[in-house]
Enzyme design. Structure first.
Site, PDB file in Angstrom:
ATOM      1  CB  THR A 297      -1.003  -0.139   1.753  1.00 11.99           C
ATOM      2  OG1 THR A 297      -1.336  -0.643   1.407  1.00 11.99           O
ATOM      3  CG2 THR A 297      -1.941   1.763   1.053  1.00 11.99           C
TER       4      THR A 297
ATOM      5  CG  PHE B  18       0.649   4.988   3.942  1.00 10.28           C
ATOM      6  CD1 PHE B  18      -0.955   4.940   4.399  1.00 10.28           C
ATOM      7  CD2 PHE B  18       0.325   3.448   3.410  1.00 10.28           C
ATOM      8  CE1 PHE B  18      -0.605   3.680   4.796  1.00 10.28           C
ATOM      9  CE2 PHE B  18       0.327   1.914   4.142  1.00 10.28           C
ATOM     10  CZ  PHE B  18      -0.685   2.739   5.054  1.00 10.28           C
TER      11      PHE B  18
END
Length: 281
Positions: free
Chosen positions: A171, A173
């Site tokens: 992921t 960010f």
């Protein structure tokens, strides 16, 4: 001390990313993305650490709608390897489990073990929150898919570790601040994020993006979404390799502005080392 807002509960992936970026900072868990952004806008927090896309699940759609209206700037990025463990109250065996709780994205990223177990699923607001719910229930029929840190935090036992479908699950960010922090154009790997709205004329998008191609500028991301209903022109989110002061990027932005009714630079920030690793690989 920097106060970092994030969406989720302690033990979540967002909390892990916030701690990695600001190891000495204070953390402010928020119930959603909008409250996390509002915390920065109102000065309750100094920065927000927000997920924008996942290698398995794709973009976090809510965030892309909130960013242009937030008035905040991207000042950094971080790539986090995502790991999920199947956890339950101590003493639970796999054959006792009937229901697995987690965030909808986590359930989608752990389909293999869910199929193997044949369990029904319940969607929670947050991965770490699902672990807390299981701990509060104290029922061996309920398990959670949550980051490894959540098991220790909520006193749960790991039944199966590393159950994500994709071992390279990652992921991305971004760090958001009230103030833009543009690094100088030194030739170091840099990312420029921006929004633009094309003019409502034929071939506007083709012409607007043509400057990037003709000036040898690499677009690493382009996403569109509709503003309101009807036939309103789409808004586009773009990420570019390079700095706005680089000659090629400057010329490309000049052409983009000519064919757009709005161009807004959302952030100029150092590229994370994960990008460089992907390029080398």
């Amino acid at each position: 001390m920097t106060t970092v807002a994030y969406q989720g509960e302690p033990g979540s992936n967002s909390a892990t990313a916030a701690r990695a970026l600001f190891p000495d900072g204070g953390q402010l868990p928020c119930t959603g993305f909008e409250p996390a952004l509002d915390a920065v806008t109102l000065g309750t927090a100094d920065v927000a650490v927000i997920p924008v896309d996942n290698s398995a699940a794709g973009r976090v759609a809510d965030v892309h709608h909130l960013l242009p209206e937030s008035g905040l700037f991207i000042v950094g990025e971080y790539f986090l390897a995502i790991r999920f463990d199947l956890m339950a109250v101590p003493g639970t065996s796999l054959d006792q489990v009937e229901c697995v709780r987690s965030h909808v994205h986590a359930l989608g990223q752990c389909r293999k073990i869910l199929r193997e177990g044949g369990w029904r699923t319940l969607v929670s607001d947050d991965t770490a929150g699902s672990a807390r719910e299981v701990a509060e229930l104290g029922d061996p029929r309920h398990a959670a898919l949550a980051p490894p840190a959540a098991a220790q935090l909520y006193g749960l036992e790991v039944l199966r570790a590393g159950v994500e479908d994709d071992p390279d699950n990652t992921t991305r960010f971004v760090v958001l601040s009230r103030e833009a922090s543009s690094p100088p154009a030194t030739g170091e790997p840099t990312v420029t994020s921006l929004f633009f709205l094309v003019r409502n004329i034929p071939s506007a998008l083709y012409k607007a993006l043509g400057g990037f191609a003709s000036n040898g500028v690499n677009l690493t991301k382009i996403e569109s979404y509709q503003m309101g209903a009807g036939l309103n022109p789409s808004r586009f989110y773009v990420e570019v390799e390079g700095h706005p002061d680089d000659p090629g990027v400057a010329l490309a932005l000049q052409e983009l502005r000519f064919f757009s009714s709005e161009v807004r630079i959302l952030g100029v920030y150092p590229a994370h080392s994960h990008r460089l690793g992907e390029r080398i690989g």
